[in-house]
Scaffold this active site. Structure first.
Site, PDB file in Angstrom:
ATOM      1  CD  GLU A 120      -7.314  -5.132  -2.528  1.00  0.00           C
ATOM      2  OE1 GLU A 120      -6.574  -5.995  -2.127  1.00  0.00           O
ATOM      3  OE2 GLU A 120      -7.184  -4.743  -3.902  1.00  0.00           O
TER       4      GLU A 120
ATOM      5  CG  ASP B 256      -2.842  -1.846  -6.572  1.00  0.00           C
ATOM      6  OD1 ASP B 256      -1.623  -1.736  -6.230  1.00  0.00           O
ATOM      7  OD2 ASP B 256      -3.486  -3.010  -6.855  1.00  0.00           O
TER       8      ASP B 256
ATOM      9  CD  GLU C 252      -0.457  -7.057  -7.935  1.00  0.00           C
ATOM     10  OE1 GLU C 252       0.155  -6.570  -7.250  1.00  0.00           O
ATOM     11  OE2 GLU C 252      -1.694  -7.165  -8.135  1.00  0.00           O
TER      12      GLU C 252
HETATM   13  O1  GCW Z   1      -1.888  -4.850  -5.680  1.00  0.00           O
HETATM   14  C1  GCW Z   1      -2.903  -5.421  -5.217  1.00  0.00           C
HETATM   15  C2  GCW Z   1      -2.625  -6.806  -5.261  1.00  0.00           C
HETATM   16  C3  GCW Z   1      -3.252  -7.549  -3.935  1.00  0.00           C
HETATM   17  C4  GCW Z   1      -2.593  -6.811  -2.628  1.00  0.00           C
HETATM   18  C5  GCW Z   1      -2.984  -5.569  -2.691  1.00  0.00           C
HETATM   19  C6  GCW Z   1      -2.617  -4.690  -1.333  1.00  0.00           C
HETATM   20  C7  GCW Z   1      -1.762  -7.888  -0.698  1.00  0.00           C
HETATM   21  O2  GCW Z   1      -3.203  -7.482  -6.484  1.00  0.00           O
HETATM   22  O3  GCW Z   1      -2.601  -8.925  -4.099  1.00  0.00           O
HETATM   23  O4  GCW Z   1      -2.899  -7.756  -1.735  1.00  0.00           O
HETATM   24  O5  GCW Z   1      -2.758  -4.857  -3.802  1.00  0.00           O
HETATM   25  O6  GCW Z   1      -1.611  -3.915  -1.603  1.00  0.00           O
HETATM   26  O7  GCW Z   1      -3.086  -5.090  -0.330  1.00  0.00           O
END
Ligand code: GCW
Length: 718
Positions: free
Chosen positions: A307, A381, A409
């Site tokens: 990312e 995730d 989240e």
């Molecule tokens: O779940 C996702 C999130 C990001 C996060 C990423 C990660 C810190 O949307 O905000 O970044 O995973 O775990 O690196």
């Protein structure tokens, strides 16, 4: 008669006074230490008359002060310290080798470096309670264990307890930025007030450390994995040191996130190539400098090549080469690297589910001893439900640590009541079948890959500056449960919920009973109203607040909910069998076989692994479409049920916390309905099927739901 009246009056006064001094707003977490009924107080008091402890040692002092604080609240008096055992009821808080324990045979060999034992024994002819560890922090954990027993009203007359953590590194990962913004935070700002540190240390830092120590958490990663190199500058290290000094007596080490490009950004180098000697030297010097300031610094957590974060792949180096370079810098000081396996790429057309495994499994055995690979519980995730990550069990020569997300989240932020203990138990109890039956994810985590290898668990913290710490009363349970699972990955979610509920809401079964029942089904309810039957990632873009199953236009394919549902007029679900992406082949053959066949895949994972027609016949006898609708409605109904239960607790719970939960449940109810209606409206536009009898049509058309915008939903950017 008069004496009785006076006694009642004074009891009332004490009650009123303590109530005033201490309105229940959630600040005290599960360490409320409210007065026990008088009869119980008397019983405990006889057993706890004074304590003996080497309080010149900071951790023992912390333990002794907690004992005093706890007992003062619970049984109403301040237990005093004595030089030696003065009579019945002495409590010894100490460690192996204490002269006081000479000649006493105690099972110190069973409790490891951080465990404790609690024993009722006769010493010098007196009845004594010994709380001891091989280390001071073990004794501290023992004190918390005794206080917990008393909070739960359990007997302490003839104790013979031992317990020890099964994992070595038990850390909270704070996704906190230096400007106090918390990524995916729903509980206010970051606790760390960098601007006032190091000169001013907020007293909350101590309460944070106490709470963590009470559940065995022994580390805190202070900064976001989407990292800022500035925290490694000397002026910030002075601030980090101030926090480390507060945490140290409570057995908590600090860790920082290391931005891989820091040598360029704050070191003036032209490259961050891990194989460049100047880069390695820069990190070595940086590690030396950190340990010069914080001698027990824990180490680094790194998100690399994921990312947008920099990493070794920028220089065509492997994750092992990157991690090992940092590990070598920390090794002379005893530090560790937690290297995240959450890696996927927009350039890679492969099923996102498969990418981390493809990247890391071939690197098994290539990491230094002081590297822990930090793997999320599932391959995508932190969804409300995911099967366990295929890396667990697949890297027998590499220490793997679990990463759970405590902050919700993807499970309704702070307002939805969702107890995550059941989700974590489900992940931990999953059988990897590697190398054979019975090697659960928990066992993979607990079993060191070789003697002395590190083991661990991380939880992405849900803690912020809100008075109640976690953004809601019930989200405290997730912090608590995380600590318990990090201590013992084979613990049970229900037992944990029972302890938490009794300590947090009171020991009356008429209160804690319904609360535990609410909690136990709550995560499944979220799964049902958001992503039933194995759907995943149906949330709106960016902030992930609310439904967005129709979204199909984002730059990266795997950011689109439609990528995950694969819904079309023919059916729904992601084919991850051999006819599809074949992600199943990353699991052990027994697992792949069970989940790969429609006859044996459990309903809860059906659409995760299979694409099936809308009229597919479910085990319930319903069509898939009817089942889907039924699940959405079951989720909403569960929330309504929680509301009714909570209404029934009115008057049995302090007004402020009760009202907060009532209002949050109302929000959850509305949002569960929104999820249900929007999802059904979208999927019905594809399935073109009528709703089954008894299930109401969404009150609006699909466009109405699509038009909802919530650009300011929290947690998505500073
Ligand atoms: O779940 C996702 C999130 C990001 C996060 C990423 C990660 C810190 O949307 O905000 O970044 O995973 O775990 O690196």
């Amino acid at each position: 008669m008069w004496r009785k009246l006076l006694a009642i009056l004074s009891a009332l006064l004490v009650f009123a006074a303590s109530n005033q001094a201490h309105a229940e707003d959630g600040y005290d977490l599960w360490l409320r230490y409210r007065p026990l009924p008088e009869s119980q107080q008397k019983q405990y008091a006889a057993r706890l008359t004074h304590f003996v402890a080497p309080t010149h040692r900071p951790t023992i002092l912390a333990a002794a002060e907690e004992l005093q604080r706890g007992l003062e609240g619970l049984i109403g008096y301040r237990i005093v310290q004595r030089e030696t055992v003065m009579g019945d009821g002495a409590v010894l808080v100490t460690t192996k080798g204490s002269p006081l324990l000479e000649g006493v045979d105690l099972p110190f060999d069973r409790i490891g470096a951080e465990g404790y034992l609690i024993r009722s024994i006769a010493l010098y002819g007196k009845r004594v309670t010994v709380i001891a560890g091989n280390s001071d922090v073990g004794a501290l954990y023992g004190v918390f264990a005794l206080l917990k027993r008393i909070q739960l009203g359990q007997p302490i007359d003839s104790l013979d307890l031992t317990d020890a953590p099964r994992l070595r590194v038990r850390v909270l990962d704070h996704w906190d930025n230096l400007d106090r913004y918390v990524e995916r935070g729903y509980a206010g700002q970051s606790l760390w007030d960098w601007q006032k540190l190091p000169r001013y240390s907020d007293p909350r830092y101590t309460d944070y450390a106490r709470a963590n120590a009470s559940i065995g958490i022994n580390g805190a990663v202070l900064t976001n994995v989407n990292a800022n190199a500035d925290v490694l500058r000397p002026e910030y290290l002075a601030k980090v040191k101030a926090l480390a000094d507060v945490f140290r007596p409570w057995g908590i080490r600090v860790y920082l996130t290391a931005r891989f490009s820091a040598p360029i950004e704050i070191g003036g180098l032209k490259t961050a190539d891990p194989l460049d000697p100047a880069v390695a030297a820069w990190w070595r010097a940086k590690a030396d400098a950190i340990y010069g300031v914080i001698p027990d610094f824990g180490g680094f957590l790194v998100k690399a090549n994921s990312e947008g974060q920099p990493g070794p792949a920028d220089y065509h180096r492997s994750h092992a080469e990157g991690a090992n370079m940092l590990a070598d810098a920390l090794a002379p000081h005893g530090g560790i690297v937690m290297w995240r396996a959450f890696v996927y790429s927009a350039q890679n057309a492969e099923d996102r589910h498969k990418q981390a495994y493809d990247e890391f499994a071939p690197l098994d055995g290539k990491f230094r001893d002081n590297v822990l690979l930090q793997v999320k519980n599932g391959a995508i995730d932190f969804q409300p439900r995911e099967p366990f990550h295929p890396l667990f069990g697949a890297m027998p020569r590499t220490p793997l640590m679990m990463e759970f997300q405590i902050t919700k989240e993807y499970l309704g932020f702070a307002t939805h009541l969702a107890y995550l203990g059941t989700m974590w138990e489900e992940a931990l109890a999953s059988d990897t079948f590697r190398p054979g039956r019975g090697n659960t994810v928990a066992r993979v985590l607990e079993t060191p890959v070789d003697a002395g290898a590190v083991t661990g668990m991380a939880g992405v913290a849900n803690i912020g500056s809100d008075r109640n710490w976690s953004g809601s009363q019930f989200d405290q349970a997730n912090w608590y449960a995380f600590g318990r699972f990090a201590w013992n990955p084979e613990d049970k979610a229900e037992a944990i919920a029972r302890d938490w509920a009794a300590m947090t809401w009171g020991d009356d079964p008429a209160v804690s009973g319904p609360i535990v029942e609410m909690m136990m089904g709550s995560r499944e309810a979220v799964v049902d109203y958001m992503t039933p039957l194995g759907l995943g990632h149906q949330m709106a873009t960016g902030h992930h607040y609310g439904p967005g199953p129709w979204i199909a236009d984002l730059a990266r394919p795997e950011w689109n909910p439609t990528y995950y549902s694969r819904a079309d007029t023919g059916g729904i679900g992601f084919d991850r069998t051999a006819t599809g992406s074949d992600a199943l082949s990353q699991y052990a053959p027994d697992v792949a076989k069970r989940w790969g066949s429609l006859a044996t895949v459990p309903d809860r994972l059906l659409l995760w692994f299979h694409h099936v027609p809308w009229d597919y016949r479910m085990k319930s006898g319903r069509t898939l479409w009817d089942e889907l609708v039924t699940r959405y409605d079951a989720g909403v109904a569960y929330v309504a049920g929680m509301q009714a239960r909570w209404a029934g607790l009115k008057g049995r719970i302090d007004a402020q916390r009760w009202a907060e939960v009532r209002d949050f449940l109302a929000i959850q109810r509305d949002e569960a309905q929104w999820w249900r209606d929007a999802s059904i409206a979208y999927f019905q536009s594809l399935s073109k099927r009528p709703l089954p009898a008894g299930h109401a049509a969404p009150p609006h058309d699909l466009d109405w739901y699509k038009a909802i915008r919530t650009p300011y939903a929290p947690g998505n950017g500073g």
